[in-house]
Design an enzyme around this catalytic site. Structure first.
Site, PDB file in Angstrom:
ATOM      1  N   CYS A  87     -38.572  53.909 -32.962  1.00 54.02           N
ATOM      2  CA  CYS A  87     -37.733  53.739 -34.136  1.00 54.02           C
ATOM      3  C   CYS A  87     -38.532  53.938 -35.420  1.00 54.02           C
ATOM      4  CB  CYS A  87     -37.102  52.350 -34.129  1.00 54.02           C
ATOM      5  SG  CYS A  87     -36.011  52.054 -35.524  1.00 54.02           S
ATOM      6  N   GLU A  88     -39.787  53.582 -35.374  1.00 56.18           N
ATOM      7  CA  GLU A  88     -40.576  53.616 -36.596  1.00 56.18           C
ATOM      8  C   GLU A  88     -41.846  54.445 -36.425  1.00 56.18           C
ATOM      9  OE1 GLU A  88     -38.891  49.396 -36.261  1.00 56.18           O
ATOM     10  OE2 GLU A  88     -40.274  50.498 -34.992  1.00 56.18           O
ATOM     11  N   HIS A  89     -42.359  54.863 -37.538  1.00 57.49           N
ATOM     12  CA  HIS A  89     -43.678  55.475 -37.582  1.00 57.49           C
ATOM     13  C   HIS A  89     -44.546  54.481 -38.325  1.00 57.49           C
ATOM     14  CE1 HIS A  89     -46.465  58.441 -39.826  1.00 57.49           C
ATOM     15  NE2 HIS A  89     -47.062  57.930 -38.780  1.00 57.49           N
ATOM     16  N   HIS A  90     -45.360  53.749 -37.575  1.00 53.77           N
ATOM     17  CA  HIS A  90     -46.182  52.696 -38.162  1.00 53.77           C
ATOM     18  C   HIS A  90     -47.568  53.240 -38.482  1.00 53.77           C
ATOM     19  CE1 HIS A  90     -43.271  49.685 -37.078  1.00 53.77           C
ATOM     20  NE2 HIS A  90     -43.249  50.186 -35.866  1.00 53.77           N
ATOM     21  N   GLN A 123     -40.411  46.356 -36.488  1.00 51.77           N
ATOM     22  CA  GLN A 123     -41.737  46.004 -36.977  1.00 51.77           C
ATOM     23  C   GLN A 123     -42.012  44.510 -36.907  1.00 51.77           C
ATOM     24  OE1 GLN A 123     -42.771  47.841 -40.684  1.00 51.77           O
ATOM     25  NE2 GLN A 123     -44.367  46.347 -41.114  1.00 51.77           N
ATOM     26  N   HIS A 151     -41.212  54.035 -42.202  1.00 47.63           N
ATOM     27  CA  HIS A 151     -40.172  54.166 -41.190  1.00 47.63           C
ATOM     28  C   HIS A 151     -39.431  55.485 -41.346  1.00 47.63           C
ATOM     29  CE1 HIS A 151     -40.315  49.876 -39.882  1.00 47.63           C
ATOM     30  NE2 HIS A 151     -40.956  49.802 -41.032  1.00 47.63           N
ATOM     31  N   CYS A 153     -36.845  56.340 -39.860  1.00 43.41           N
ATOM     32  CA  CYS A 153     -35.396  56.117 -39.892  1.00 43.41           C
ATOM     33  C   CYS A 153     -34.916  55.884 -41.327  1.00 43.41           C
ATOM     34  CB  CYS A 153     -34.996  54.962 -38.982  1.00 43.41           C
ATOM     35  SG  CYS A 153     -35.818  53.413 -39.328  1.00 43.41           S
TER      36      CYS A 153
END
Length: 191
Positions: A87-90, A123, A151, A153
């Site tokens: 869901c996220e790009h951390h 997160q 993120h 999204c």
């Protein structure tokens, strides 16, 4: 179950996932039999297995695979660990702990981050899972985790804000009790 990256894929799972991807392509109005899409369902099925391999791993097992007795009791900080989640790009997680007679290999901290990131994630939960895993595996005097994330999204769709950064933190033990220790950690990570 030890840490490992998926290199071989379960045929049954790949076939089932590919069937669902094929159905999704049809629902979107695509022809999954056209030349450019023939292999797409299998590729997506394998990608999903790779991106969610954290479900097949145990953070505690990873940490405990390299635990050593050492009378060191100052902060151990591992920072700038890149991670990606579905869901996220951390980016830029910071993980610190204060040993209580036992330390772990530094690479194990990064592997714990990746294990929990490779699951469907938010997160806030990710931050706490990393903290809890290290706390339960090593029983240190305290654990501190801070994650700064961008993120996709939020940047690719919805509000389309590509420069927004979200920061979450989770602390235990001495990082909760001692303002001085918590401040030292925050200074070390530049916060």
């Amino acid at each position: 179950m030890a840490y490992r990256k998926i290199e071989e894929y379960d045929e049954k799972t790949t076939k089932e996932l590919a069937g669902h991807v094929k159905a999704i392509l049809k629902l979107l109005g695509e022809d999954p039999e056209r030349e450019g899409l023939v292999k797409t369902p299998e590729r997506v099925a394998k990608a999903w297995q790779f991106l969610t391999q954290g479900y097949e791993q145990s953070g505690e097992t990873i940490v405990r695979s390299a635990v050593f007795t050492e009378p060191y009791s100052q902060m151990v900080l591992v920072k700038d660990i890149e991670l990606f989640s579905l869901c996220e790009h951390h980016m830029l997680p910071f993980v610190a702990y204060i040993p209580n007679g036992r330390i772990t290999g530094l690479s194990k901290i990064a592997r714990v981050v990746e294990t929990y990131a490779r699951r469907l994630q938010v997160q806030e939960r990710l931050t706490e899972q990393i903290r809890d895993c290290i706390q339960e595996s090593l029983h240190p005097l305290g654990v501190a985790v801070v994650i700064e994330a961008m993120h996709t999204c939020m940047s690719m769709r919805g509000v389309e804000k590509s420069n927004a950064v979200t920061t979450t933190s989770a602390f235990s033990g001495i990082f909760l009790k001692s303002f001085k220790t918590r401040n030292e950690f925050l200074q070390l990570i530049g916060k």
